[in-house]
Design an enzyme around this catalytic site. Structure first.
Site, PDB file in Angstrom:
ATOM      1  N   SER A  90       0.750  -1.206   0.005  1.00  0.00           N
ATOM      2  CA  SER A  90      -0.082   0.143  -0.003  1.00  0.00           C
ATOM      3  C   SER A  90       0.835   1.388   0.062  1.00  0.00           C
ATOM      4  O   SER A  90       0.400   2.285  -0.299  1.00  0.00           O
ATOM      5  CB  SER A  90      -0.785  -0.088   1.151  1.00  0.00           C
ATOM      6  OG  SER A  90      -2.192  -0.344   0.992  1.00  0.00           O
ATOM      7  N   TYR A 135      -4.333   2.605   7.815  1.00  0.00           N
ATOM      8  CA  TYR A 135      -5.538   2.140   7.894  1.00  0.00           C
ATOM      9  C   TYR A 135      -6.555   2.449   8.959  1.00  0.00           C
ATOM     10  O   TYR A 135      -6.411   3.776   8.967  1.00  0.00           O
ATOM     11  CB  TYR A 135      -5.198   0.548   8.137  1.00  0.00           C
ATOM     12  CG  TYR A 135      -4.273  -0.320   7.165  1.00  0.00           C
ATOM     13  CD1 TYR A 135      -4.617  -0.133   5.736  1.00  0.00           C
ATOM     14  CD2 TYR A 135      -3.198  -0.853   7.481  1.00  0.00           C
ATOM     15  CE1 TYR A 135      -3.621  -0.703   4.813  1.00  0.00           C
ATOM     16  CE2 TYR A 135      -2.355  -1.279   6.774  1.00  0.00           C
ATOM     17  CZ  TYR A 135      -2.517  -1.164   5.347  1.00  0.00           C
ATOM     18  OH  TYR A 135      -1.671  -1.767   4.438  1.00  0.00           O
ATOM     19  N   VAL A 148       0.899  -4.100   3.873  1.00  0.00           N
ATOM     20  CA  VAL A 148       0.708  -5.213   4.471  1.00  0.00           C
ATOM     21  C   VAL A 148       1.767  -6.300   4.232  1.00  0.00           C
ATOM     22  O   VAL A 148       1.799  -7.214   4.679  1.00  0.00           O
ATOM     23  CB  VAL A 148      -0.485  -5.892   3.841  1.00  0.00           C
ATOM     24  CG1 VAL A 148      -1.599  -5.413   4.500  1.00  0.00           C
ATOM     25  CG2 VAL A 148      -0.692  -6.221   2.381  1.00  0.00           C
ATOM     26  N   TYR A 167      -2.132  -1.352 -10.717  1.00  0.00           N
ATOM     27  CA  TYR A 167      -2.121  -1.416  -9.441  1.00  0.00           C
ATOM     28  C   TYR A 167      -1.172  -2.463  -8.580  1.00  0.00           C
ATOM     29  O   TYR A 167      -0.524  -2.235  -7.607  1.00  0.00           O
ATOM     30  CB  TYR A 167      -3.546  -1.127  -8.767  1.00  0.00           C
ATOM     31  CG  TYR A 167      -3.619  -1.519  -7.205  1.00  0.00           C
ATOM     32  CD1 TYR A 167      -3.806  -0.470  -6.546  1.00  0.00           C
ATOM     33  CD2 TYR A 167      -4.284  -2.632  -6.961  1.00  0.00           C
ATOM     34  CE1 TYR A 167      -3.878  -0.345  -5.230  1.00  0.00           C
ATOM     35  CE2 TYR A 167      -4.344  -3.093  -5.500  1.00  0.00           C
ATOM     36  CZ  TYR A 167      -4.061  -1.879  -4.441  1.00  0.00           C
ATOM     37  OH  TYR A 167      -4.243  -2.130  -3.078  1.00  0.00           O
ATOM     38  N   LYS A 185       0.722   3.462  -2.904  1.00  0.00           N
ATOM     39  CA  LYS A 185      -0.432   4.614  -3.256  1.00  0.00           C
ATOM     40  C   LYS A 185       0.174   5.973  -3.148  1.00  0.00           C
ATOM     41  O   LYS A 185      -0.458   6.773  -3.642  1.00  0.00           O
ATOM     42  CB  LYS A 185      -1.509   4.160  -1.978  1.00  0.00           C
ATOM     43  CG  LYS A 185      -2.169   2.849  -2.520  1.00  0.00           C
ATOM     44  CD  LYS A 185      -3.337   2.496  -1.149  1.00  0.00           C
ATOM     45  CE  LYS A 185      -4.101   1.243  -1.619  1.00  0.00           C
ATOM     46  NZ  LYS A 185      -3.943   0.017  -1.033  1.00  0.00           N
TER      47      LYS A 185
HETATM   48  N1  GLU Z   1      -1.752  -5.309  -2.693  1.00  0.00           N
HETATM   49  C1  GLU Z   1      -2.655  -4.976  -1.517  1.00  0.00           C
HETATM   50  C2  GLU Z   1      -3.877  -5.248  -1.681  1.00  0.00           C
HETATM   51  O1  GLU Z   1      -4.527  -4.533  -2.624  1.00  0.00           O
HETATM   52  C3  GLU Z   1      -2.022  -4.048  -0.677  1.00  0.00           C
HETATM   53  C4  GLU Z   1      -2.862  -3.805   0.712  1.00  0.00           C
HETATM   54  C5  GLU Z   1      -2.058  -3.062   1.528  1.00  0.00           C
HETATM   55  O2  GLU Z   1      -1.020  -2.951   1.638  1.00  0.00           O
HETATM   56  O3  GLU Z   1      -2.896  -2.327   2.271  1.00  0.00           O
HETATM   57  O4  GLU Z   1      -4.515  -5.935  -0.805  1.00  0.00           O
END
Ligand code: GLU
Length: 309
Positions: free
Chosen positions: A62, A238, A256, A186, A65
């Site tokens: 994530s 989160y 994650v 993504y 992002k």
């Molecule tokens: N690639 C993970 C997903 O889309 C990223 C989640 C994360 O790190 O929050 O579930």
């Protein structure tokens, strides 16, 4: 002093590792060793302090992002980006579909999956994976970042929820273009393999307002940095972002894969690796190290009278 406090923070963080667990909903991530913990700090004056597993490669997940949002702001501008995605904390899990389906057509923010997939969909016509990879290497000051094919493949075959988010966005007229290729881009970005050091590099650039301190090269506009840092502060950890804002008070984004990237304006970037996660998905050792550091060094954004670092 910074050295010693960082070492203490690392020892403190290690005490929490057995209380968490590694992510396993992407099968390849379940292979991570939960006792790994590393922290790298890069100050704006060029000091680098490291303890633990700082050169181990893991996937950025994530935290990508932040990079795609920064690229979108640079290429498309603030108005275009935020006509597609909001800037409110969702209070829901990162991969939730709930509010997107029931409360709003625009995803709540670019730090959750729906928002990031939306932003990637906007970027896709003007920017391909190679350009995003080069941009990631530049921001992280790490030319060895590549895509981890095993994680990419593992997430691709199990990524139905993200594809569902993509189709829901398309059905609402928010995401244009091909859903599968937006979700694929993504997943590629989530599969970039970084180290705690690379994340400290990214944090350092943000802390410096968009300039690489070593070379003085400007890589992001000051406004992009301000927007990105604010969203990290309010939405980056989160559905524990509010609590982290109170307890730590440092703009941070976790993934994650076990990474956390943090930036303390005008002072330092912090990169963390610790794949043992709390129940919300944050590195459990990492979040506790950050809390320790914040208190000892007075790094909270609302601490009056800054310490010497
Ligand atoms: N690639 C993970 C997903 O889309 C990223 C989640 C994360 O790190 O929050 O579930």
């Amino acid at each position: 002093m910074l050295d010693e406090i960082t070492r203490q923070a690392w020892l403190y963080g290690r005490g929490f590792l057995l209380n968490g667990k590694v992510a396993d909903y992407i099968p390849e991530l379940s292979k991570a060793n939960p006792v790994y913990l590393g922290i790298c700090i890069k100050t704006l004056s060029g000091e680098m302090i490291e303890f633990g597993d700082v050169s181990h490669r893991f996937t950025i997940q994530s935290i990508s992002k932040v990079i795609t949002l920064a690229m979108a702001l640079e290429k498309l501008g603030y108005d275009e980006v935020f006509s597609h995605v909001m800037m409110e904390p969702s209070g829901d899990a990162f991969n939730s579909i709930l509010k997107l389906d029931t409360a709003s057509n625009r995803p709540y923010n670019p730090m959750i999956n729906a928002g990031a997939i939306d932003v990637i969909g906007l970027l896709a016509p003007v920017c391909d994976f190679d350009e995003l990879l080069a941009f990631s290497r530049k921001l992280c000051q790490d030319d060895e970042i590549t895509m981890d094919f095993d994680v990419y493949h593992s997430e691709s075959v199990t990524g139905d929820r993200n594809r569902a988010i993509g189709y829901l966005l398309k059905s609402k007229g928010v995401l244009h273009g091909d859903v599968l290729s937006a979700v694929d881009l993504y997943i590629r970005m989530c599969s970039l393999s970084v180290t705690a050091r690379s994340l400290a590099g990214l944090g350092q650039v943000l802390a410096a307002g968009g300039v690489i301190p070593d070379t003085e090269e400007r890589v992001l506009s000051a406004n992009t940095v301000r927007v990105v840092q604010t969203l990290m502060f309010t939405c980056g950890m989160y559905d524990r972002s509010g609590e982290m804002a109170v307890r730590v008070g440092i703009p941070s984004k976790s993934g994650v894969g076990g990474g956390i990237m943090s930036c303390v304006t005008d002072r330092m970037g912090i990169g963390i690796y610790g794949p043992s996660l709390d129940e919300k998905g944050n590195s459990i050792g990492g979040a506790n190290m950050l809390e320790y550091l914040s208190k000892e060094l007075r790094l909270h954004v609302f601490d009056a009278g800054k310490g010497i670092w």
